[in-house]
Design an enzyme around this catalytic site. Structure first.
Site, mmCIF file in Angstrom:
data_model
loop_
_atom_site.group_PDB
_atom_site.id
_atom_site.type_symbol
_atom_site.label_atom_id
_atom_site.label_comp_id
_atom_site.label_asym_id
_atom_site.label_seq_id
_atom_site.Cartn_x
_atom_site.Cartn_y
_atom_site.Cartn_z
ATOM 1 C CB CYS A 76 79.905 68.379 -11.575
ATOM 2 S SG CYS A 76 78.286 67.673 -11.527
ATOM 3 C CG HIS A 77 81.710 64.986 -16.585
ATOM 4 N ND1 HIS A 77 81.733 64.130 -15.512
ATOM 5 C CD2 HIS A 77 82.813 64.690 -17.323
ATOM 6 C CE1 HIS A 77 82.809 63.351 -15.594
ATOM 7 N NE2 HIS A 77 83.476 63.661 -16.674
ATOM 8 C CG MET A 113 76.317 65.573 -8.921
ATOM 9 S SD MET A 113 76.024 64.991 -7.227
ATOM 10 C CE MET A 113 76.265 66.510 -6.297
ATOM 11 C CG ASP A 128 67.204 85.367 0.470
ATOM 12 O OD1 ASP A 128 67.831 85.945 1.368
ATOM 13 O OD2 ASP A 128 66.906 85.910 -0.610
#
Lengths: 158, 158, 158, 158, 158, 158
Positions: A76-77, A113, A128
């Protein structure tokens, strides 16, 4: 020969060259949800009104995670994100928390992304915070809804 | 009063005190999968045999992400992980990549979040590498299968 | 008076002001290698054809490290990298793995450090994966081959 | 079948299980150097006495990098480092800066990678700070000198 | 209805959309200081002339921290910083170390948080290095002095 | 000769060897506050009851920052934190937000830096969220209140 752009002609992974792509405004919207016991959902719901704000914390976790996307996803950039919005909603009828994330940038590659990562980490954070009372919660349907900007143009989930 | 342990008696979020918990061996196993077009799955499958190893890269991304769990999930304790195993399998009949992750530690809290985070980031990485040919891929069924060790003892998905 | 630009006129370290530099395409190419026992090289070579892909993992580690350069090198500017390519080759005659890395950006400063960092971490990862069988491996010849773009113009190793 | 421990029996990378290893004191010492023009070395030397302390900054960079080793090297275990010492020396006769790093921990795995990473990043930082006057500098001879502790016992470079 | 821009109309935190803001040069200057025993200040002062350069290390820590601002402050936009200068001065009459930090960028949002974060971490690092001899040191007066650039224009502490 | 332990006998910075220290329970409590305009404080106060929870977000930022302490402060040892509690209170009479942080671990070194870092970043986050309406806010009085455990024993601010 593979058609996946993340590999060069020798089949070796690389970070694709985006240097010649136009700088345009790019938007991506992703969604996902986490299923849980109705009693767990009730605990979360009570917290949002009074104390113990599970969704507020999950939202912050998602926003912060969007900034770490290039650190997590190998090819990923790195991108200067200009906007992130994480919406989390309690859905009583299906006993789940639904998450929809919008990310924007002005740059040479898209932010799909980043939107997916923010969604994933928001839902992980719900897990969590509630796992002590409900270990069976399941994250589902994490996917892209829409993206716009860039050479490949707009995409809308059919 | 909330029953969620990640909030103190005032309803404020905190990192739970695990200082008095025993140091025991703890194991967690999580799973999840990503659905895609059969032609996308075929591209991945060809890569694993020859070039363009999508699953190999996703596996590394998952292992590295497990080490960042406490950085991503706000109230998670930092933990010295002693073992991570990420298995990724191509399932042709359901047109998906299935992921199962095992994480171990010797410590005062469990590694459920590490196993789930590794699973999520492995699947995200598959998405990243194939998104140019298939934007509709969906991540599903990310959940805990089993955990052992610690005061709350063993848990096995019913 | 020092001539090193990373210090101000008082001799104190600072991150140099690049705000007035032109935004141009910048490329840097670096190389390096790791020497090892021939039997270790054979183990790596077998893995690239079948299983246990040491070079594939080292390549990913290098690409990811290039994105962390500004986090590692104190006075380095953060940069939106647009392309990274890490090539790793087995050289049987000299019993070593050779690495050559290309990094590109469009920005106000160069990417020499990113190319060198990716090279170093790729070679370190080869060391890590083979150290159980060969602790004596040595990393050598890590250096810049070429850079282009920016006010100082092109540089080619003489 | 590969003999490299970083792969499981299927040839897939994993983070090796160290859960059953003893907790012992572990020490690793690594070295390396960077070659440069004599005039560059003179600039560094002047800085250490007066202003523009290149070696002081490189030392800090190396110490900080040792704490990021598990973040950089994919299959490395996270470790609570108990001691780091980075020595940098100017060697006028060979026109280079020599670096020797010692790292200690009490844990279940060794600190070779931490010592090598600290050495690499210290030398990279020297490169960064002097590159405006000498792009041709080369990092050489980065290798382990000695390690002690753990099941595999002591190792001393022959 | 809140007037704080970091919340949307539903009162939920988001990363504000800066996509339509102009790209301009932006500068921020922050200050702060740490009070200590005069004998502690003397130890620092001796170090800056000879050995044990507390202020040199604190300066590097501040510069590096400015690059991590978006990682620390949840709703902060990631920014490509173009310049950081951290000045640390010994003030004998008030028995304190004074810090003033300047940060610049060309971007769509300001660098106030980067300047404040660098100041805080520089002063924290002074604390860390001297705490064995003076646990009572106190960090005071961390605040913005000036900012320029952007739609809200220039601001100068009255 | 310096008496600061963060330097070796040559006056060079190092990460102090704590390998021979006992593993004991260690606690540190730090405090600090941020002064602001009364109207800004009112905006924060309204948010805590209804929407736009500034203090909830600042608390999470502080907890997450405590886990990054060794990443920010160069010579700090990485530590497995076992508990973090960040209390933020609105003080109308002095027009400020007060922060008190408690951190615990079982380890070989103390958690003073973790408590101070959490306090600093919580207050910085309050600044960030309110800066659009009040750029003059000032962070004050960041200091250790108490620590216990370890060879140097208990310390209580006089």
């Amino acid at each position: 020969m593979t058609q996946l752009t993340h590999f060069n002609q020798s089949g070796e992974a690389h970070m694709v060259d985006v240097g010649n792509k136009d700088i345009t405004e790019r938007v991506a919207i992703a969604e996902g949800y986490i299923e849980m016991n109705p009693t767990t959902l009730t605990l979360i719901e009570q917290g949002t009104h009074k104390k113990g704000d599970v969704l507020g914390i999950a939202r912050i976790a998602g926003i912060m995670a969007s900034k770490k996307t290039a650190d997590l996803v190998p090819l990923c950039h790195p991108l200067p994100i200009s906007h992130v919005e994480v919406n989390l909603e309690i859905e009583n009828d299906t006993s789940r928390v639904y998450c929809r994330t919008t990310v924007k940038t002005r740059g040479q590659t898209g932010v799909e992304m980043e939107a997916l990562t923010a969604t994933q980490v928001s839902l992980l954070t719900v897990y969590d915070m509630c796992k002590a009372v409900d270990r069976g919660m399941t994250i589902q349907g994490v996917r892209l809804l829409k993206k716009s900007g860039g050479k490949s143009g707009d995409w809308l989930r059919p």
